[in-house]
Scaffold this motif. Structure first.
Motif, PDB file in Angstrom:
ATOM      1  N   LEU A  26      42.780  54.267 100.240  1.00  0.00           N
ATOM      2  CA  LEU A  26      42.765  52.930 100.818  1.00  0.00           C
ATOM      3  C   LEU A  26      43.974  52.771 101.745  1.00  0.00           C
ATOM      4  N   GLU A  40      41.426  45.862 103.058  1.00  0.00           N
ATOM      5  CA  GLU A  40      40.130  46.536 103.171  1.00  0.00           C
ATOM      6  C   GLU A  40      39.214  46.157 102.008  1.00  0.00           C
ATOM      7  N   TYR A  61      37.189  43.140 102.840  1.00  0.00           N
ATOM      8  CA  TYR A  61      36.081  43.432 103.748  1.00  0.00           C
ATOM      9  C   TYR A  61      34.876  44.007 103.012  1.00  0.00           C
TER      10      TYR A  61
END
Length: 155
Positions: A93, A98, A101
């Motif tokens: 990651l 993220e 999302y």
């Protein structure tokens, strides 16, 4: 077992891979007995045995196939009759955002179990863990430390 400010800690020594899977099955049976969603953080260095432990947890739910670390996909989904288990590996990651999302909050509902490898990479986005599992190499085996906010009894 000791408790410090409402945290219960248990330590175990695991001799080999087969024992690690069996120990994971015990954890899995205990998680199955919980009626609510559970967030489990798995901490440990590369190769410490987090995915092996996850394989045992998944076996307790009835999974018989291979379990690979979802390093590139971030999450593997396992569907069972009574609930879903999401196995995350956040090692690659780039940014905790993220997770937003990908709709991370949707995974923590409906009695699901979320196994989170490398949870520190999602800091600020992930909820607090219900169960924290630290895995460390100790000699030829592994030391496992379980930390929970409630008295977590192994099955």
């Amino acid at each position: 077992m000791s408790s410090t400010s409402q945290e219960f800690t248990q330590e175990f020594y695991i001799d080999n891979e087969n024992d690690m899977v069996a120990f994971g099955e015990r954890i899995g049976r205990s998680l199955r007995a919980q009626p609510k969603s559970q967030c489990v953080f798995l901490n440990g260095d590369l190769g410490a045995g987090k995915t092996t432990l996850s394989r045992g947890i998944l076996r307790a739910f009835g999974h018989t196939g291979a379990v690979k670390s979802p390093t590139y996909t971030l999450v593997e989904i396992y569907e069972f009759a009574e609930r879903r288990v999401y196995h995350f590996d956040l090692y690659r990651l780039g940014d905790p955002e993220e997770l937003e999302y990908m709709g991370i909050r949707d995974y923590f509902s409906d009695g699901s179990i979320c196994l989170m490898e490398w949870p520190e990479r999602g800091k600020g986005i992930l909820p607090e863990s219900d169960l924290l599992i630290d895995v460390s190499v100790q000699g030829a085996g592994r030391k496992i430390q379980l930390k929970a906010k409630t008295n977590f009894a192994l099955a």
